[in-house]
Motif scaffolding. Structure first.
Motif, PDB file in Angstrom:
ATOM      1  N   LEU A   1       0.833  -1.206   0.000  1.00 13.63           N
ATOM      2  CA  LEU A   1       0.000   0.000   0.000  1.00 13.63           C
ATOM      3  C   LEU A   1       0.870   1.259   0.000  1.00 13.63           C
ATOM      4  O   LEU A   1       0.603   2.213  -0.734  1.00 13.63           O
ATOM      5  N   CYS A   2       1.898   1.261   0.826  1.00 14.58           N
ATOM      6  CA  CYS A   2       2.796   2.425   0.879  1.00 14.58           C
ATOM      7  C   CYS A   2       3.636   2.531  -0.398  1.00 14.58           C
ATOM      8  O   CYS A   2       3.963   3.628  -0.834  1.00 14.58           O
ATOM      9  N   ASP A   3       3.971   1.396  -0.986  1.00 19.19           N
ATOM     10  CA  ASP A   3       4.717   1.426  -2.243  1.00 19.19           C
ATOM     11  C   ASP A   3       3.885   2.093  -3.326  1.00 19.19           C
ATOM     12  O   ASP A   3       4.395   2.904  -4.100  1.00 19.19           O
ATOM     13  N   GLN A   4       2.598   1.784  -3.362  1.00 16.98           N
ATOM     14  CA  GLN A   4       1.691   2.412  -4.326  1.00 16.98           C
ATOM     15  C   GLN A   4       1.536   3.901  -4.018  1.00 16.98           C
ATOM     16  O   GLN A   4       1.508   4.731  -4.920  1.00 16.98           O
ATOM     17  N   ARG A   5       1.434   4.251  -2.731  1.00 16.24           N
ATOM     18  CA  ARG A   5       1.241   5.639  -2.318  1.00 16.24           C
ATOM     19  C   ARG A   5       2.454   6.500  -2.662  1.00 16.24           C
ATOM     20  O   ARG A   5       2.323   7.660  -3.041  1.00 16.24           O
ATOM     21  N   CYS A   6       3.652   5.952  -2.538  1.00 18.58           N
ATOM     22  CA  CYS A   6       4.890   6.730  -2.681  1.00 18.58           C
ATOM     23  C   CYS A   6       5.573   6.561  -4.031  1.00 18.58           C
ATOM     24  O   CYS A   6       6.696   7.035  -4.209  1.00 18.58           O
ATOM     25  N   LYS A   7       4.927   5.898  -4.999  1.00 21.95           N
ATOM     26  CA  LYS A   7       5.621   5.589  -6.246  1.00 21.95           C
ATOM     27  C   LYS A   7       6.022   6.816  -7.050  1.00 21.95           C
ATOM     28  O   LYS A   7       6.997   6.786  -7.775  1.00 21.95           O
ATOM     29  N   LEU A   8       5.311   7.940  -6.927  1.00 26.70           N
ATOM     30  CA  LEU A   8       5.651   9.142  -7.688  1.00 26.70           C
ATOM     31  C   LEU A   8       6.380  10.191  -6.860  1.00 26.70           C
ATOM     32  O   LEU A   8       6.675  11.278  -7.352  1.00 26.70           O
ATOM     33  N   HIS A   9       6.667   9.886  -5.608  1.00 28.82           N
ATOM     34  CA  HIS A   9       7.299  10.862  -4.714  1.00 28.82           C
ATOM     35  C   HIS A   9       8.744  11.095  -5.123  1.00 28.82           C
ATOM     36  O   HIS A   9       9.434  10.177  -5.567  1.00 28.82           O
ATOM     37  N   SER A  10       9.214  12.333  -4.987  1.00 27.36           N
ATOM     38  CA  SER A  10      10.589  12.649  -5.369  1.00 27.36           C
ATOM     39  C   SER A  10      11.597  12.042  -4.393  1.00 27.36           C
ATOM     40  O   SER A  10      12.727  11.756  -4.765  1.00 27.36           O
ATOM     41  N   ARG A  11      11.188  11.845  -3.148  1.00 27.98           N
ATOM     42  CA  ARG A  11      12.057  11.236  -2.137  1.00 27.98           C
ATOM     43  C   ARG A  11      11.348   9.982  -1.631  1.00 27.98           C
ATOM     44  O   ARG A  11      10.744   9.975  -0.571  1.00 27.98           O
ATOM     45  N   LYS A  12      11.442   8.923  -2.409  1.00 26.62           N
ATOM     46  CA  LYS A  12      10.651   7.720  -2.167  1.00 26.62           C
ATOM     47  C   LYS A  12      10.977   7.063  -0.829  1.00 26.62           C
ATOM     48  O   LYS A  12      10.074   6.612  -0.121  1.00 26.62           O
ATOM     49  N   ARG A  13      12.225   6.996  -0.458  1.00 23.91           N
ATOM     50  CA  ARG A  13      12.587   6.326   0.810  1.00 23.91           C
ATOM     51  C   ARG A  13      12.034   7.083   2.008  1.00 23.91           C
ATOM     52  O   ARG A  13      11.552   6.480   2.966  1.00 23.91           O
ATOM     53  N   LEU A  14      12.092   8.407   1.958  1.00 21.93           N
ATOM     54  CA  LEU A  14      11.542   9.215   3.047  1.00 21.93           C
ATOM     55  C   LEU A  14      10.031   9.042   3.126  1.00 21.93           C
ATOM     56  O   LEU A  14       9.459   8.879   4.210  1.00 21.93           O
ATOM     57  N   CYS A  15       9.379   9.039   1.971  1.00 22.58           N
ATOM     58  CA  CYS A  15       7.933   8.848   1.915  1.00 22.58           C
ATOM     59  C   CYS A  15       7.564   7.468   2.453  1.00 22.58           C
ATOM     60  O   CYS A  15       6.611   7.319   3.224  1.00 22.58           O
ATOM     61  N   MET A  16       8.304   6.447   2.059  1.00 19.99           N
ATOM     62  CA  MET A  16       8.018   5.087   2.521  1.00 19.99           C
ATOM     63  C   MET A  16       8.171   4.974   4.029  1.00 19.99           C
ATOM     64  O   MET A  16       7.352   4.335   4.695  1.00 19.99           O
ATOM     65  N   ARG A  17       9.200   5.591   4.587  1.00 24.66           N
ATOM     66  CA  ARG A  17       9.420   5.512   6.028  1.00 24.66           C
ATOM     67  C   ARG A  17       8.268   6.156   6.790  1.00 24.66           C
ATOM     68  O   ARG A  17       7.741   5.592   7.750  1.00 24.66           O
ATOM     69  N   ALA A  18       7.839   7.342   6.333  1.00 24.32           N
ATOM     70  CA  ALA A  18       6.733   8.029   6.999  1.00 24.32           C
ATOM     71  C   ALA A  18       5.429   7.264   6.795  1.00 24.32           C
ATOM     72  O   ALA A  18       4.623   7.116   7.731  1.00 24.32           O
ATOM     73  N   CYS A  19       5.214   6.750   5.594  1.00 21.09           N
ATOM     74  CA  CYS A  19       3.982   6.022   5.298  1.00 21.09           C
ATOM     75  C   CYS A  19       3.900   4.746   6.127  1.00 21.09           C
ATOM     76  O   CYS A  19       2.833   4.393   6.641  1.00 21.09           O
ATOM     77  N   MET A  20       5.007   4.044   6.276  1.00 19.14           N
ATOM     78  CA  MET A  20       5.013   2.814   7.063  1.00 19.14           C
ATOM     79  C   MET A  20       4.705   3.111   8.526  1.00 19.14           C
ATOM     80  O   MET A  20       3.963   2.371   9.178  1.00 19.14           O
ATOM     81  N   THR A  21       5.238   4.211   9.048  1.00 17.70           N
ATOM     82  CA  THR A  21       4.943   4.582  10.432  1.00 17.70           C
ATOM     83  C   THR A  21       3.469   4.896  10.601  1.00 17.70           C
ATOM     84  O   THR A  21       2.825   4.415  11.539  1.00 17.70           O
ATOM     85  N   CYS A  22       2.907   5.673   9.683  1.00 17.55           N
ATOM     86  CA  CYS A  22       1.497   6.045   9.768  1.00 17.55           C
ATOM     87  C   CYS A  22       0.599   4.832   9.577  1.00 17.55           C
ATOM     88  O   CYS A  22      -0.419   4.684  10.250  1.00 17.55           O
ATOM     89  N   CYS A  23       0.967   3.958   8.667  1.00 16.44           N
ATOM     90  CA  CYS A  23       0.176   2.754   8.426  1.00 16.44           C
ATOM     91  C   CYS A  23       0.202   1.837   9.638  1.00 16.44           C
ATOM     92  O   CYS A  23      -0.816   1.259  10.016  1.00 16.44           O
ATOM     93  N   ASP A  24       1.353   1.723  10.262  1.00 16.85           N
ATOM     94  CA  ASP A  24       1.484   0.869  11.435  1.00 16.85           C
ATOM     95  C   ASP A  24       0.651   1.401  12.599  1.00 16.85           C
ATOM     96  O   ASP A  24       0.006   0.640  13.317  1.00 16.85           O
ATOM     97  N   ARG A  25       0.637   2.710  12.783  1.00 25.65           N
ATOM     98  CA  ARG A  25      -0.106   3.297  13.904  1.00 25.65           C
ATOM     99  C   ARG A  25      -1.601   3.410  13.626  1.00 25.65           C
ATOM    100  O   ARG A  25      -2.419   3.181  14.515  1.00 25.65           O
ATOM    101  N   CYS A  26      -1.967   3.788  12.386  1.00 24.16           N
ATOM    102  CA  CYS A  26      -3.374   4.061  12.074  1.00 24.16           C
ATOM    103  C   CYS A  26      -4.070   2.903  11.362  1.00 24.16           C
ATOM    104  O   CYS A  26      -5.286   2.940  11.176  1.00 24.16           O
ATOM    105  N   LYS A  27      -3.296   1.909  10.925  1.00 22.40           N
ATOM    106  CA  LYS A  27      -3.840   0.749  10.210  1.00 22.40           C
ATOM    107  C   LYS A  27      -4.610   1.152   8.963  1.00 22.40           C
ATOM    108  O   LYS A  27      -5.672   0.614   8.656  1.00 22.40           O
ATOM    109  N   CYS A  28      -4.078   2.138   8.223  1.00 16.68           N
ATOM    110  CA  CYS A  28      -4.748   2.635   7.029  1.00 16.68           C
ATOM    111  C   CYS A  28      -3.749   3.381   6.156  1.00 16.68           C
ATOM    112  O   CYS A  28      -2.841   4.039   6.667  1.00 16.68           O
ATOM    113  N   VAL A  29      -3.916   3.264   4.823  1.00 18.46           N
ATOM    114  CA  VAL A  29      -3.153   4.055   3.850  1.00 18.46           C
ATOM    115  C   VAL A  29      -4.164   4.576   2.846  1.00 18.46           C
ATOM    116  O   VAL A  29      -4.919   3.806   2.260  1.00 18.46           O
ATOM    117  N   PRO A  30      -4.237   5.899   2.626  1.00 15.37           N
ATOM    118  CA  PRO A  30      -5.218   6.440   1.682  1.00 15.37           C
ATOM    119  C   PRO A  30      -4.940   5.997   0.252  1.00 15.37           C
ATOM    120  O   PRO A  30      -3.795   5.743  -0.110  1.00 15.37           O
TER     121      PRO A  30
END
Length: 143
Positions: free
Chosen positions: A87-116
């Motif tokens: 889910l985070c890979d799909q969310r961050c695929k167009l981000h200019s800083r993919k690793r940073l986006c993935m790290r933040a997305c994984m944290t948010c997904c782990d805490r909130c159990k959701c990825v938009p």
């Protein structure tokens, strides 16, 4: 001996960087061109105003409906961190800083159990947990 070498290198450097110009080559040394005489431009003719304003057409009864935002498929349930990775890979695929986006997305997904859905926006679909999470600098954390 070393002093002579340094002096020689300095002289070569100055010789290369200094532009030797003659009065014929340098445009700043030439006499300025005579100023051009400004030719007066006639003012444009005023537009003709119609004597009778056009009559407004009666409003049509069929009003167009406002454009609906795209609808997304229901969000897949997130049960573990392993579910967050695609889910985070799909969310961050167009981000200019993919690793940073993935790290933040994984944290948010782990805490909130959701990825938009999508690559940007739609954060309100994951609720208050996702939208209100901030960094130490009070910036939005979740991508």
């Amino acid at each position: 001996m070393a002093f002579k070498a340094v002096l020689f290198l300095l002289a070569i450097f100055l010789l290369i960087t200094t532009r030797v110009s003659s009065s014929d080559e340098d445009p700043r040394m030439q006499a300025p061109f005579p100023p051009y005489a400004k030719v007066p431009v006639p003012a444009p003719a005023p537009a003709k105003v119609p004597a009778k304003p056009p009559t407004p057409s009666p409003p049509s009864k069929a009003t167009p409906s406002p454009a609906k935002p795209p609808t997304y498929a229901p969000l897949p349930p997130v049960k573990s961190t392993a579910d967050c990775v695609p889910l985070c890979d799909q969310r961050c695929k167009l981000h200019s800083r993919k690793r940073l986006c993935m790290r933040a997305c994984m944290t948010c997904c782990d805490r909130c159990k959701c990825v938009p859905p999508g690559t940007y926006g739609n954060q309100e679909m994951c609720g208050k947990c996702y939208t209100d999470m901030t960094t130490h600098g009070n910036r939005v954390k979740c991508p």
